[in-house]
Design a protein around this motif. Structure first.
Motif, mmCIF file in Angstrom:
data_model
loop_
_atom_site.group_PDB
_atom_site.id
_atom_site.type_symbol
_atom_site.label_atom_id
_atom_site.label_comp_id
_atom_site.label_asym_id
_atom_site.label_seq_id
_atom_site.Cartn_x
_atom_site.Cartn_y
_atom_site.Cartn_z
ATOM 1 N N MET A 137 76.989 14.578 -62.945
ATOM 2 C CA MET A 137 76.860 15.954 -62.544
ATOM 3 C C MET A 137 78.233 16.501 -62.121
ATOM 4 S SD MET A 137 73.778 16.568 -63.252
ATOM 5 C CE MET A 137 72.715 17.737 -62.521
ATOM 6 N N HIS A 188 74.523 16.491 -57.527
ATOM 7 C CA HIS A 188 75.950 16.778 -57.470
ATOM 8 C C HIS A 188 76.622 15.996 -56.340
ATOM 9 C CE1 HIS A 188 75.124 19.899 -60.337
ATOM 10 N NE2 HIS A 188 74.168 20.343 -59.546
ATOM 11 N N GLN A 236 75.214 23.452 -63.329
ATOM 12 C CA GLN A 236 74.705 22.777 -64.542
ATOM 13 C C GLN A 236 75.507 23.189 -65.761
ATOM 14 O OE1 GLN A 236 72.443 20.450 -64.631
ATOM 15 N NE2 GLN A 236 71.772 20.613 -62.519
#
Length: 190
Positions: free
Chosen positions: A1, A29, A189
């Motif tokens: 991520m 994340h 994202q």
């Protein structure tokens, strides 16, 4: 991520800021939350700004810059209010920046460099009647950033609260905060 550095607002590294970081971590994340105030937290904006007045805005930016020296270059820089200063500076000047998330504040791009760097996406979030964001020029700086950058968005929320996404404060607006979080997660994202 995504690796994110999240700089806190003028109340310090509060449970509201660490809670927001925790939400981003639960989404997968990596989030770094440097403490620019060396453990100090404040109950009011006036107290926090008083401390900033003692150390200076330059020192806040400097502490933010030093906090990322040992981190990888490919970071998204995020900041709440006064935390936008180091976030925006680093997004504009540190090679490898992957993006900027500027919450409740924005300064003119020319404060840190002649232009917003190409290929560095940005989001700016603020309330349309916030006396600080809308009343002190941040909204104009945000509009200018969006007009000059390749990939930048300004999100305005109805209301007059400054720290509207901090769930631990009376200024919290759950609807606006949820939308800010959704937009933040979509940004990370992308």
């Amino acid at each position: 991520m995504t690796d994110v550095v999240l700089f806190h607002h003028a109340l310090g590294l509060t449970p509201g800021v660490t809670g927001f970081a925790g939400t981003l971590r639960r989404a997968g994340h990596t989030v770094h939350t440097p403490d620019l105030f060396e453990g100090r937290t404040f109950n009011t904006l006036d107290q926090g700004m008083g401390y900033i007045g003692q150390i200076g805005f330059g020192e806040v930016i400097g502490r933010g810059t030093r906090a990322v020296e040992d981190l990888p270059a490919d970071l998204v820089y995020a900041g709440f209010s006064v935390g936008v200063l180091p976030a925006q500076k680093l997004a504009q000047t540190r090679p490898g920046a992957r993006g900027a998330l500027l919450y409740y504040a924005c300064v003119p791009v020319t404060e840190f460099s002649p232009a917003w760097p190409p290929n560095v996406p940005a989001q700016v979030h603020g309330m349309d009647a916030d006396p600080v964001f809308a009343g002190e020029g941040d909204i104009d700086a945000a509009r200018s950033l969006v007009a000059s950058a390749e990939q930048a968005e300004l999100f305005l929320y109805p209301g007059d609260q400054h720290y509207f996404a901090d769930s631990t404060l009376a200024s919290y607006d759950p609807d606006a905060a949820a939308l800010l979080l959704d937009r933040t997660l979509a940004f990370l994202q992308g």
